[in-house]
Design an enzyme around this catalytic site. Structure first.
Site, mmCIF file in Angstrom:
data_model
loop_
_atom_site.group_PDB
_atom_site.id
_atom_site.type_symbol
_atom_site.label_atom_id
_atom_site.label_comp_id
_atom_site.label_asym_id
_atom_site.label_seq_id
_atom_site.Cartn_x
_atom_site.Cartn_y
_atom_site.Cartn_z
ATOM 1 C CG PHE A 15 -0.209 0.194 2.527
ATOM 2 C CD1 PHE A 15 -0.244 1.409 3.176
ATOM 3 C CD2 PHE A 15 0.520 -0.849 3.101
ATOM 4 C CE1 PHE A 15 0.417 1.595 4.386
ATOM 5 C CE2 PHE A 15 1.188 -0.671 4.305
ATOM 6 C CZ PHE A 15 1.134 0.548 4.947
ATOM 7 C CB SER A 236 4.166 2.672 12.958
ATOM 8 O OG SER A 236 3.080 2.124 13.681
ATOM 9 C CE LYS A 237 1.089 -2.920 6.456
ATOM 10 N NZ LYS A 237 1.823 -3.776 5.525
ATOM 11 N NE ARG A 238 1.642 -4.039 15.398
ATOM 12 C CZ ARG A 238 1.884 -4.632 16.556
ATOM 13 N NH1 ARG A 238 3.110 -4.888 16.908
ATOM 14 N NH2 ARG A 238 0.898 -4.966 17.363
#
Length: 474
Positions: A15, A236-238
RNA sequence: GCCCCCUUCGUCCAGUGGCCUAGGACGCCGGCCUUUCACGCCGGUAACACGGGUUCGAAUCCCGUAGGGGGUGCCA
């Protein structure tokens, strides 16, 4: 000065990250401002993630934002032969050497030597033969300093003693991004490397490789301030909402997104924040980019998006909102939707929403046969606690029965008239709008009532008023 | 631990030695408009991290301290 060549070089992670989008944008702004060239290069040196799906996940959001490129996309995985040749050359020149130590072994050796964790050239003179599991490490100079003349950060010095003999070719023979970076930037004649500050540390290593490869003048570097969350940590992705596609889905406009992104780490000298992209291109300079990390504040994005939505012309707005209006989640069957009604209401909706996905809630009463669910708070306030709500409904029903229903103003006069009459009768202010609104729309907040009633028409309106009256009882 | 970077209102940005009793925007608070919710308009709140220099003069230059962040992978 020649026209610059810049590159946006994302890793295909599945993504497009907001931070990457901002990097892409600043590269693009610089290229367009300078009349330069924008190169797109997918850095897929790691695993083979070069599936169409992964690539599209990067390219589509870029295109959505309006960021185009003049060359590429190139794929680092297609250029692996060049990278390998560079590795071989460095080995042949004695600038790199093979090493068969595992990570555990390296850690054990540094612990034994009472040094902080790291690699200290253990294999420099071991003459390791090539083979599976054998990596190639660059022989980092023991003395001296590499100076990065960063456009945004100024002069950054890195002492060579602090640079370990880093890996440029993995145990499976695949080159790492450090060597790929040097080789590709050179072969693609990149003049300016514009990227996030998280890569500042790798720059000295790439410059060392650049020099060892005899490439001459390295490109100009510009390391952008990081985008951080509320805790001031790198996005961050998380933890954070970083996928650009999520913003697309929520109904943020690309113009708003690009405008908002441009304002992180940079600001126009005249302090006009919301403005056409072309003006931003005209005003943008790398020198004006600031150094400190920026919090990606959704509130600011919301404001900017709301402004762009308000500025949309009704036809365009209706077009953009259609997917949300006919989605499965919409409060009515897609077949009941009528675009021309929404277009008539567009200006009223536009000034009430922050993103496109909010549009359906403002007309949730419109395409349904009857109000099945009244908002509880609204009902309580207008009907239960509202003064003489029953009388208001009775009289409005009577008054509207004779109304021609072709003009919001007449309806207004009729409904307000009821309120005024009852106010006199009870000698206290009686609000007639609230109960009528709740009866007709199910909610105490909404677009101007008279317009809503006109759109709904006589039959539906009276039906709803009677239904609400019956529900009220008494 | 080691290396590197950063430090102006809660947030984003302006400010590059005097125009700064620090400006704009978002947010927040208050008011006006309004028999809904909004929009709009008006007003307010609030910052140069700290300590030393340099200078006639510092948010702007230098040094130090503190705090924050990034990196430290056979990820990129």
């Amino acid at each position: 000065m020649n026209a610059p060549r810049v590159r946006f070089a994302p890793a295909p992670t599945g993504f497009l990250h907001v931070g990457s989008a901002r990097s892409a944008l600043f590269n693009w702004l610089y290229a367009r401002h300078m009349g330069g060239t924008m190169v797109l290069r997918v850095e897929d040196t790691d695993v083979s993630k070069k599936t169409q799906e992964f690539v599209d996940a990067i390219l589509e959001p870029l295109q959505w934002l309006g960021i185009d490129w003049d060359e590429g996309p190139y794929f680092q995985s297609d250029r692996i032969d060049s990278h390998k040749a560079a590795v071989d050359r460095l080995v042949a020149d004695g600038r790199a050497y093979r090493c068969d130590l595992t990570r555990d072994q390296v850690e054990a050796l540094s612990a034994e030597a009472k040094l902080s964790p790291g690699y200290y050239g253990w294999s420099r003179d071991r003459e390791v033969a090539p083979g599976p599991g054998v990596v190639v490490r660059f022989r980092a100079p023991d003395h001296g300093t590499t100076v990065i003349d960063d456009v945004v950060r100024g002069r950054v010095e890195v002492a060579h003693e602090t640079i370990e003999d880093f890996v440029i070719s993995r145990g499976d023979g695949s080159p790492t991004f450090l060597i790929a970076n040097a080789v590709d930037d050179h072969e693609m004649a990149i003049s300016h490397v514009i990227r996030g500050e998280d890569l500042l540390n790798t720059t000295a290593k790439v410059m060392l490789l650049w020099d060892a490869l005899g490439y001459g003048e390295p490109p100009t570097y510009a390391h952008l301030p990081l985008l951080v969350n509320e805790q001031r940590k790198k996005l961050s992705k998380r933890r954070d909402d970083v996928a650009l596609s999520d913003y697309v889905a929520k109904g943020y406009l690309p113009e708003a997104m690009v405008n908002a992104l441009a304002l992180l780490g940079w600001g126009p000298p005249d302090e006009v924040e919301i403005r056409p992209l072309q003006e931003i291109v005209d005003l943008f300079t790398l020198e004006a980019v600031n150094k400190s990390a920026a919090f990606f504040d959704i509130k600011k994005l919301n404001h900017i998006n709301a402004e762009y939505i308000k500025a949309l012309d009704p036809a365009r707005f209706t077009e953009l909102v259609e997917p949300y209006m006919t989605a499965d989640e919409a409060p009515w069957p897609a077949a009941a939707y009528r675009a021309e009604v929404v277009e008539a209401l567009a200006p009223e909706i536009q000034q009430r929403i922050v993103n496109l996905s909010e549009a359906p809630t403002w007309v949730s009463w419109l395409f349904v046969p009857a109000i099945e669910h009244y908002d509880e708070k609204s009902w309580n306030k207008a009907m239960v606690k509202g003064r003489a709500a029953g009388r208001v409904l009775d009289e409005v029903i009577a008054a509207l029965d004779d109304d021609p229903f072709d003009d919001p103003a007449t309806i207004e006069t009729a409904v307000m008239g009821v309120g005024n009459r009852l106010s006199e009768e009870f000698e206290v202010r009686v609000m007639s709008q609230a109960p009528v609104r709740v009866a007709v729309t199910g909610h105490s907040a909404g677009i101007p009532l008279w317009q809503a009633i006109t759109l709904l028409g006589r039959e539906a309106t009276l039906e709803r008023l009677r239904a609400a009256r019956a529900r009220l009882g008494g």
